[in-house]
Design an enzyme around this catalytic site. Structure first.
Site, PDB file in Angstrom:
ATOM      1  N   GLY A  24       0.753  -1.374   0.137  1.00 52.93           N
ATOM      2  CA  GLY A  24      -0.090   0.004  -0.010  1.00 52.93           C
ATOM      3  C   GLY A  24       0.854   1.421   0.081  1.00 52.93           C
ATOM      4  N   ALA A  25       0.521   2.085  -1.010  1.00 59.95           N
ATOM      5  CA  ALA A  25       1.416   3.229  -0.904  1.00 59.95           C
ATOM      6  C   ALA A  25       0.361   4.488  -0.987  1.00 59.95           C
ATOM      7  CB  ALA A  25       2.389   3.497  -2.300  1.00 59.95           C
ATOM      8  N   ARG A  59      -2.591  14.626   1.711  1.00 60.93           N
ATOM      9  CA  ARG A  59      -1.590  14.037   2.709  1.00 60.93           C
ATOM     10  C   ARG A  59      -0.788  13.148   2.268  1.00 60.93           C
ATOM     11  NH1 ARG A  59      -6.366  12.059   1.399  1.00 60.93           N
ATOM     12  NH2 ARG A  59      -6.751   9.670   1.464  1.00 60.93           N
ATOM     13  N   LYS A  72       0.622   4.583  -8.051  1.00 65.53           N
ATOM     14  CA  LYS A  72       0.939   5.276  -6.763  1.00 65.53           C
ATOM     15  C   LYS A  72       2.162   4.594  -6.490  1.00 65.53           C
ATOM     16  CE  LYS A  72      -3.115   5.946  -4.195  1.00 65.53           C
ATOM     17  NZ  LYS A  72      -3.926   5.634  -3.121  1.00 65.53           N
ATOM     18  N   SER A  95      -2.124  -5.586  -7.288  1.00 66.96           N
ATOM     19  CA  SER A  95      -2.848  -6.068  -6.287  1.00 66.96           C
ATOM     20  C   SER A  95      -1.924  -7.242  -5.533  1.00 66.96           C
ATOM     21  CB  SER A  95      -4.101  -6.693  -6.524  1.00 66.96           C
ATOM     22  OG  SER A  95      -4.500  -7.482  -5.311  1.00 66.96           O
ATOM     23  N   ASN A 118      -8.130  -2.195   3.373  1.00 68.97           N
ATOM     24  CA  ASN A 118      -9.401  -2.759   3.453  1.00 68.97           C
ATOM     25  C   ASN A 118      -9.021  -4.340   4.056  1.00 68.97           C
ATOM     26  OD1 ASN A 118      -8.773  -5.163   1.009  1.00 68.97           O
ATOM     27  ND2 ASN A 118      -8.052  -3.117   0.412  1.00 68.97           N
ATOM     28  N   CYS A 158      -2.921 -13.321  15.198  1.00 71.87           N
ATOM     29  CA  CYS A 158      -2.821 -12.877  14.012  1.00 71.87           C
ATOM     30  C   CYS A 158      -3.934 -11.831  13.641  1.00 71.87           C
ATOM     31  CB  CYS A 158      -2.746 -14.138  13.010  1.00 71.87           C
ATOM     32  SG  CYS A 158      -4.369 -14.770  12.618  1.00 71.87           S
ATOM     33  N   CYS A 173     -37.335  -2.501   9.738  1.00 75.29           N
ATOM     34  CA  CYS A 173     -38.581  -1.748  10.038  1.00 75.29           C
ATOM     35  C   CYS A 173     -38.198  -0.107  10.751  1.00 75.29           C
ATOM     36  CB  CYS A 173     -39.546  -2.585  10.751  1.00 75.29           C
ATOM     37  SG  CYS A 173     -38.803  -3.878  11.788  1.00 75.29           S
TER      38      CYS A 173
END
Ligand SMILES: Nc1ncnc2c1ncn2[C@@H]1O[C@H](COP(=O)(O)OP(=O)(O)OP(=O)(O)O)[C@@H](O)[C@H]1O
Ligand SMILES: [Zn+2]
Length: 628
Positions: A24-25, A59, A72, A95, A118, A158, A173
C-alpha cells in the site's frame, strides 16, 4: 537530501541487510516509505494497485498534481528515491492478492509492512505471512485514531484471531416505519434514491412495512382499510414504475412519501403507543421555519428549512430524472455518489423532510454527506505517527527483541497516563482462530436449500472468509467436489443449491486455498431463518453457537441483544465494510468518550500499566460506522 539515520547503531547492519515489503502506497504507505529510506533501509518493494487521485494530494506527500492518474507505487518509488537515490526500491503496480505473489514471494522478505485500507487484503497478507513465516507489521488509521501491531506465527495473535465487527446496520422496520435518529432518515433517503433512480433492491423498500412484528395483528387489516393504503400497496410493487407514470412529478412523489405513507404508518397504531407519532406534511402548506443561528454559515453548513428541502428536492429530482432518461442500454440506473451535487441534494432534502415528519433533528448538507458517505477524514499527522511507529516495531523485530514488540494505539485524547500513544503487550494467538490455529474450523449458519454454490463461494468463502481461490470438497465419504479452483471444473454446480449436494444440518466441508496455503473445515448448520434477515452467519468459535431454537425463534425480526459481534465473524449479504476504518482502538482512556465501558488493566512486560487488548478492543466500526 542527506541520508539521515535514526536507528540505533547496533541495528545498522540488520537494517541494511533487510528486505522490506510495503503493501500500500497511500496515506500510511507514503509516510512509511519516506521513513524507511531515511532510516537506512535500502532494499524495499512497494506494491499498490491504485493510481493517484487528486484527493490523495493533501496528505500523500510523495505525490504532486502532475502525478494524478499515475501509478501510486511507481511515483512513490520515484519520490522516495529523491530522499536517497542509493537505495533499491522496486515498485509494483498490482494487487498483492494476485497469484504471482505467492508464499515463495513472501519468503524473500525480512519484514512485511501493511499500509492497506481494506480487510480482504489485510487478511490475505496475514495468511501469506503466516504461511511464509515472515513477521508482519499491521497498521490502520481512522481520523485521529490509529494502531500498529506486530504479528508473527506462533508468537502473537494474527490479524484474524479477533473477529471483526461488521458495520452497524439498522433493522428494516426502523428505517421504513419508526426512524428515531437522523441516520435512519439518511439511510431511508439513500434507499429512496435507489428505488427511484438506482438499482432497486427489494431489501431497500421505502414504503411502510406492514410485516413489522411490532405492529403485528392489526397492521394489515387496519392499514389496508385506510385511505392511504392504495398508494402504499401500489407503490410497493415498483416505486420506480409508479414514479415514471407521473414523469417524476415532485408533488406526487412528495404526496406519497411525506403524506400518504405517513398516514398509512399512523394507521398502524400499535407503533405509536410509546413513540411520538409522525406528522404528515402537506404539499400546499410546507413550513418555512428558518433557524436564527445560521447567519454566518455557508450553504453546506446550514440546516435547510422544510421549504428549502422541498426546493432542493424538486430541482434534484428534475436533474436526476433527466439523467435517468438519458441512460443507454448498458447503464440502466444511476449510482448514488456523495460527490454528485444532485444526488447529495436529493438525499439531504428527503432525509431532512423525513426527519421533520418524525420530529427528529435535521442535519446540514455537510453532515448528511459525512454520514451518508461514511466519511471519516484521513488525517496526515495520524498517518505520520503510525508510519513512525511501524518503523519502531520493525527495529525491535530486526534486533530479535520480539518480546518488546507492542500493539500500539494512537488515541484522540490522553489516557490515564496522560499519553495519546499507548502501547499494549501483544496477545498470544487465539487457540480457536479460524486462520492461525493448528486445525482451523468455522461453523456457517445458512439455509441449505436457498444458498447457491455460487453465493456460498462469493459471499461466504471469498467475501466473509477472505479466500482467494477456494477448493471445496463435501466430507461425504464420496469425495464430492463442490467448488474447484480449476476454471470450468465445477461451473455446472454454481447455480445449484447446497442441498442439491446433500449438504444438510451438520455436513462438513473441507476447504483449501492453495494460494494462501490455507485449509479450513466448515460445519454447515441449516437454519431456515437467521436473525436480522442475514443470509448467513459465520461463527469462528463453535462453542458460541446458539441452540437452533434460539436463533430460529428470533426469525427475521430485528435482534436487540445479540448484535455484538465477538466472538463470531458475522457477515450478511449487505455488509459493506468501510474499508478505511479497520482500526481497533483502546477503551477506558481518561476523558475518552468510551470511558463508561469497563476497562481491565494489566501490567505489560515493560512494567507500564496499560490496557489489555483482546476483550477490551472495540472495533471503531461498532460505534461509528454505518451500513448504507
Ligand atoms: N489488494 C491490494 N494490493 C495493493 N494495494 C492495495 C490493495 N488494496 C488496497 N491497496 C492500497 O492501499 C492503499 C491504502 O491507502 P489509503 O488508506 O490512504 O487509501 P487511499 O485510497 O489512498 O485514500 P482514500 O481511500 O482516503 O481516498 C491505497 O493506495 C490502496 O490502493
Ligand atoms: Zn489467528
Amino acid at each position: 537530501m542527506a541520508d539521515v539515520n535514526v536507528a540505533p547503531s547496533l541495528l545498522d547492519d540488520s537494517i541494511r541487510k533487510s528486505k522490506i515489503l510495503v503493501v500500500g502506497a497511500g496515506g500510511i504507505g507514503c509516510e512509511l516509505l519516506k521513513n524507511l529510506v531515511l532510516s537506512g533501509f535500502n532494499d524495499i518493494l512497494v506494491i499498490d494497485l491504485d493510481t493517484i487521485d487528486v484527493s490523495n494530494l493533501n496528505r500523500q506527500f510523495l505525490f504532486q498534481k502532475e502525478h494524478v492518474g499515475k501509478s501510486k507505487a511507481v511515483i512513490a518509488r520515484e519520490s522516495a528515491l529523491g530522499f536517497n537515490p542509493n537505495v533499491t526500491i522496486v515498485a509494483k503496480h498490482d494487487s498483492v492478492m494476485n497469484s504471482e505473489y505467492n508464499v515463495t514471494f513472501f519468503k524473500q522478505f525480512t519484514v512485511v509492512m501493511n499500509a492497506l485500507d481494506n480487510r480482504a487484503a489485510r487478511s490475505h497478507v496475514n495468511r501469506m505471512c503466516l504461511a511464509a513465516n515472515v513477521p508482519l507489521i499491521e497498521s490502520g488509521t481512522a481520523g485521529y485514531l490509529g494502531q500498529v501491531t506486530a504479528i508473527r506465527k506462533g508468537l502473537s495473535e494474527c490479524y484474524d484471531c479477533n473477529p471483526k465487527a461488521g458495520q452497524k446496520s439498522f433493522p428494516g422496520c426502523t428505517i421504513r416505519n419508526t426512524p428515531s435518529e437522523p441516520i435512519h432518515c439518511i439511510v431511508w433517503a439513500k434507499h429512496l434514491f435507489n428505488q427511484l433512480f438506482g438499482e432497486a433492491d427489494p431489501d431497500e423498500d421505502v414504503s411502510p412495512d406492514t410485516a413489522d412484528p411490532e405492529a403485528a395483528g392489526d397492521a394489515g387489516s387496519v392499514a389496508l382499510q385506510n385511505q392511504a393504503s392504495e398508494a402504499g400497496n401500489v407503490t410497493r410493487v415498483s416505486t420506480r414504475a409508479w414514479a415514471q407514470q407521473s414523469e417524476y412529478d415532485p408533488s406526487k412523489l412528495f404526496g406519497k412519501f411525506f403524506c400518504d405513507d405517513i398516514k398509512y404508518l399512523l394507521s398502524m397504531d400499535k407503533l405509536w403507543t410509546k413513540r411520538t407519532p409522525p406528522t404528515p406534511l402537506s404539499w400546499d402548506n410546507i413550513p418555512e421555519e428558518i433557524s436564527d443561528q445560521q447567519g454566518g454559515l455557508i450553504k453546506d453548513q446550514k440546516v435547510w428549512s422544510p421549504a428549502e428541502c422541498v426546493q432542493a428536492m424538486v430541482s434534484s429530482i428534475k436533474i436526476l430524472y433527466q439523467r435517468s432518461k438519458e441512460l443507454n442500454g448498458e447503464e440502466s440506473f444511476l449510482v448514488w455518489d456523495k460527490d454528485d451535487e444532485a444526488s447529495m441534494d436529493f438525499v439531504t432534502a428527503c432525509s431532512n423532510l423525513r426527519s421533520h415528519v418524525f420530529s427528529i433533528p435535521k442535519k446540514s448538507r455537510f453532515d448528511v454527506k459525512a454520514m451518508a458517505g461514511n466519511i471519516i477524514p484521513a488525517i496526515a499527522t495520524t498517518n505520520a505517527v503510525i508510519a513512525g511507529l511501524i518503523v519502531f516495531e520493525a527495529f525491535k523485530i530486526l534486533e530479535g527483541k520480539w518480546e518488546e514488540c507492542r500493539h500500539v494505539y494512537l488515541n484522540s485524547k490522553p489516557n490515564a497516563l496522560n499519553k495519546v500513544i499507548a502501547p499494549s503487550s501483544l496477545d498470544s494467538a487465539n487457540p480457536k482462530c479460524y486462520v492461525c490455529s493448528p486445525h482451523p474450523e468455522v461453523t456457517v449458519l445458512l439455509n441449505v436449500s436457498q444458498m447457491t454454490v455460487q453465493s456460498f463461494e462469493d459471499k461466504v468463502l471469498r467475501g466473509a472468509l477472505h479466500m482467494i481461490s477456494p477448493d471445496v470438497m463435501v466430507d461425504d465419504g464420496k469425495g464430492t467436489v463442490l467448488i474447484s479452483s480449476e476454471e470450468g471444473e465445477t461451473t455446472e454446480n454454481m447455480s445449484k443449491s447446497l442441498s442439491d449436494f446433500n449438504i444438510s444440518d451438520g455436513t462438513r466441508l473441507r476447504c483449501e486455498d492453495f494460494h494462501q496455503e490455507y485449509d479450513l473445515n466448515i460445519t454447515i448448520i441449516d437454519r431456515e431463518h437467521l436473525e436480522e434477515n442475514r443470509e448467513f452467519t459465520v461463527i469462528a468459535d463453535p462453542s458460541q453457537l446458539q441452540p437452533k431454537a434460539a436463533v430460529e425463534s428470533s426469525g427475521p425480526q430485528p435482534s436487540t441483544s445479540s448484535s455484538k459481534p465477538a466472538p463470531s465473524t458475522r457477515a450478511t449479504e449487505s455488509v459493506e465494510i468501510d474499508e478505511d476504518l479497520d482500526v481497533i482502538f483502546q477503551k477506558g482512556c481518561a476523558n475518552d468518550d468510551h470511558q463508561q465501558e469497563p476497562s481491565i488493566r494489566k501490567r505489560s512486560i515493560s512494567g507500564q500499566a496499560d490496557i489489555g487488548s483482546a476483550s477490551k478492543k472495540l472495533r471503531l466500526s461498532e460505534n461509528d460506522i454505518i451500513e448504507l
